[in-house]
Design an enzyme around this catalytic site. Structure first.
Site, PDB file in Angstrom:
ATOM      1  N   HIS B  57      -4.564  -2.544   1.366  1.00  0.00           N
ATOM      2  CA  HIS B  57      -4.364  -3.994   1.204  1.00  0.00           C
ATOM      3  C   HIS B  57      -5.687  -4.753   1.188  1.00  0.00           C
ATOM      4  O   HIS B  57      -5.707  -5.968   1.367  1.00  0.00           O
ATOM      5  CB  HIS B  57      -3.518  -4.547   2.350  1.00  0.00           C
ATOM      6  CG  HIS B  57      -2.251  -3.808   2.597  1.00  0.00           C
ATOM      7  ND1 HIS B  57      -1.312  -3.655   1.617  1.00  0.00           N
ATOM      8  CD2 HIS B  57      -1.766  -3.178   3.697  1.00  0.00           C
ATOM      9  CE1 HIS B  57      -0.289  -2.950   2.119  1.00  0.00           C
ATOM     10  NE2 HIS B  57      -0.556  -2.646   3.368  1.00  0.00           N
ATOM     11  N   HIS B 219       3.781  -2.664  -0.144  1.00  0.00           N
ATOM     12  CA  HIS B 219       3.627  -1.226   0.068  1.00  0.00           C
ATOM     13  C   HIS B 219       4.143  -0.413  -1.098  1.00  0.00           C
ATOM     14  O   HIS B 219       4.483   0.756  -0.941  1.00  0.00           O
ATOM     15  CB  HIS B 219       4.340  -0.797   1.348  1.00  0.00           C
ATOM     16  CG  HIS B 219       3.809  -1.476   2.553  1.00  0.00           C
ATOM     17  ND1 HIS B 219       4.353  -2.635   3.039  1.00  0.00           N
ATOM     18  CD2 HIS B 219       2.750  -1.195   3.331  1.00  0.00           C
ATOM     19  CE1 HIS B 219       3.665  -3.026   4.086  1.00  0.00           C
ATOM     20  NE2 HIS B 219       2.674  -2.175   4.290  1.00  0.00           N
TER      21      HIS B 219
END
Ligand SMILES: Nc1ncnc2c1ncn2[C@@H]1O[C@H](COP(=O)(O)OP(=O)(O)O)[C@@H](O)[C@H]1O
Ligand SMILES: [Mg+2]
Lengths: 208, 357
Positions: B57, B219
């Site tokens: 991320h 995700h």
């Protein structure tokens, strides 16, 4: 009787089956999760497996506690704290013991299951590892109460678990990442329930 | 799979080595286990702000360690929550004596791991609070799901709370600010393509050339709904309207109760946006979408919010909370008051966010 050697071979069998099914578990988690369950379980049990030689002289409680700490610090995700808690709570029932009676094995599984339920707050039907762990533990303890030998009881628990595992397919997930999919989680087998199944099978293999 | 990597098993370590080499003046990376702290060590008398989550991320969270933002960050494996030992040691390393606030994105794994970590740190005598961030409105209810996910708001909250820590907020007031900001923020994400995790080597979901996935997390998990792709105006309008019109959201979140000495569930309600609200607008790339397209999105966000009567007072545009190379974006609107705006404007000096210094 469950001897500490059995516990060690349970853990190494668990590693073998999880290694063999690493991709399969990750595939299941790809469908309804984030594609890491097989990798998480492999990473954790590989570390456990590496530590087994050093644990051979230890009592069952100490072995299970060491396994718990290793899983907690290597698996990550949701399954890390859940399986970690399973072994941690199971360990508390075996402190200082080199062997367990079938009744004690059943108490150990119940404590582990209770730990997972406390940590994750999942109920049967939520499409999680609880859907396998709970019926397997219930079957095991019922048969042990009736005086069945441990290997027979665990075989039966595994076959019940196998059926219950299939029953996770039509379920709508209510806990964990899969719950975000709602209806779209239908039609897929739960990855965590599947890894629980493998670990139970490994237990059965280790004592027969 | 085409990626700039060596062996997939080594990427976390190697990429952290790269970060350390690039920013020795700002951060210090610990390798066994992984955690990142400020280069200068713990800040005495200030509450240590810590976050963590799966890798993939970036720049969140490691790139937000530094003056005016986080004191420490814990990177997990790609898309996998870090573990309690990392968080525990990060807390010990970052605590400046005023306690630790863990900013936890609402994912089952992150929440449970941070709970165990807080218990370990408290056993060492460190005061710890966990505040859970759950701003993803694509998740409708918390009764039949694990609740809204923590997404874009996390970045804005880390910035604002980081500034508040520098200002000297104590653990209780910083926790309260963090909770309020979480209630004030709402986000929604969408994807044009999937991402590929290095460990798996193939896309996390299949998606047609003419399709998009609405309501994704960060995700690579599938979203809430699959649709035919539309124009940026249509997509940005749909997302912004969904955020602005999202009804009150109620759920229970766990926090530590310092009097009872146990975790308690707090019933928390997010009120909907209303006319006259001032907001920070955050248009984020999921990693693969270029900044130019984000401005295309922002254009519509600005039009729609204006029509609704909500005033954008600050904005953030760029890739800050990503999902590897996924193409797509997320939009976050967070209601702020003047004191929060002041904290937003305060100096920040981290690898990923820097102004006023
Ligand atoms: N609250 C919960 N209680 C019990 N089991 C859970 C819970 N949440 C998730 N699980 C189990 O964890 C599995 C997913 O594990 P994993 O993929 O390793 O973690 P993550 O979901 O964080 O990526 C699910 O398939 C499910 O069986
Ligand atoms: Mg997963």
């Amino acid at each position: 009787m469950l001897k500490k050697e059995h516990v060690i071979s349970w853990l190494s069998e668990s590693f073998s089956v999880l290694e063999e099914n690493r991709q399969y578990l990750t595939q299941l988690d790809t469908a309804i999760g984030d594609a890491d369950h097989g990798n998480n379980m492999y990473r954790g049990f590989k570390k456990v497996n590496e530590q087994l030689p050093a644990l051979e002289g230890k009592d069952i409680g100490a072995v299970l506690k060491a396994v718990a700490m290793t899983l907690i610090s290597t698996v990550g995700g949701a399954s890390g704290p859940l399986y970690g808690t399973f072994f941690l709570q199971a360990a508390t029932k075996c402190t200082g013991k080199d062997e367990l009676t079938p009744q004690e094995v059943s108490v150990m599984f119940k404590a582990g299951l209770q730990g997972v339920k406390m940590r994750g707050k999942a109920q049967p039907g939520d499409k999680t590892m609880i859907d396998v762990l709970e019926p397997a533990t219930t079957t095991l303890s019922e048969l042990v109460e009736k005086g069945e030998p441990l290997d027979i009881a665990i075989k039966e628990a595994v076959s019940v678990a196998m059926e219950k595992l299939k029953e996770t397919i039509p379920m709508i997930a209510k806990k964990g990442r899969a719950s975000y999919l709602g209806e779209r989680s239908k039609g897929h087998q739960d990855p965590g329930a599947t890894s629980s199944m493998f670990i139970l099978e490994a237990f059965s293999k280790a004592i027969s | 799979m085409k990626k700039l990597i060596n062996n997939p098993d080594d990427i976390i370590k190697e990429q952290l080595e790269g970060m350390q080499a690039a920013h020795p003046d700002l951060i210090k990376v610990n390798f066994e286990p992984y955690y990142i702290t400020r280069a200068g060590g713990p800040v005495k008398g200030k509450v240590a702000l810590i976050s963590g989550g799966g890798s993939g991320h970036e720049p969140m969270h490691g790139g937000f360690v530094g003056h005016g933002m986080l004191h420490a960050a814990c990177p997990g494996e790609v898309f996998t929550s870090p573990t309690p030992d990392q968080m525990h040691l990060a807390a010990k390393a970052a605590d400046g004596g005023a306690g630790v606030l863990n900013i936890v994105k609402n994912y089952t794994g992150d929440v449970m791991n941070f709970e165990m970590a807080a218990e370990l740190a408290m056993a060492d005598g460190i005061k710890v609070q966990n505040i859970v961030i759950d701003d993803d409105i694509a998740v409708k209810d918390s009764l039949y799901t694990a609740g809204r996910r923590g997404v874009g708001s996390t970045v804005l909250i880390e910035k604002i709370c980081g500034a508040a820590s520098e200002e000297g907020y104590d653990l209780q007031s910083l926790s309260a600010l963090c909770r309020t900001l979480n209630q004030n923020g709402r986000s929604m994400g969408m994807a044009l393509t999937s991402c590929i995790t290095p460990a798996n080597g193939s896309p996390s979901f299949d998606i047609g050339d003419d399709e998009m996935e609405i309501g994704i997390g960060i995700h690579g998990e599938p979203g809430i709904q699959r649709e035919k792709i539309k124009t940026v105006d249509e997509i940005a309008e749909m997302m912004t309207v969904s955020i602005l019109e999202d009804a009150a959201y109620s759920r229970a979140l766990k926090e530590w109760d310092f009097e009872k000495n146990e975790w308690v569930e707090r019933e928390i309600v997010d009120e909907p946006f209303k006319k006259g609200d001032k907001v920070i607008a955050f248009v984020n790339s999921m990693g693969g979408t270029p900044v130019s397209e984000l401005y295309g999105v922002y254009r519509k966000v600005a039009q729609v919010t204006e029509k609704f009567g909500v005033k954008i007072v600050r904005n953030l545009i760029g890739p800050y909370i990503t999902a590897l190379e996924m193409q797509g974006c997320s939009i976050t609107l967070m209601k702020v008051d003047d004191s929060m705006i002041k904290l937003w404007d305060a100096p920040v000096k981290t690898p990923g966010l820097r102004w006023g210094v």
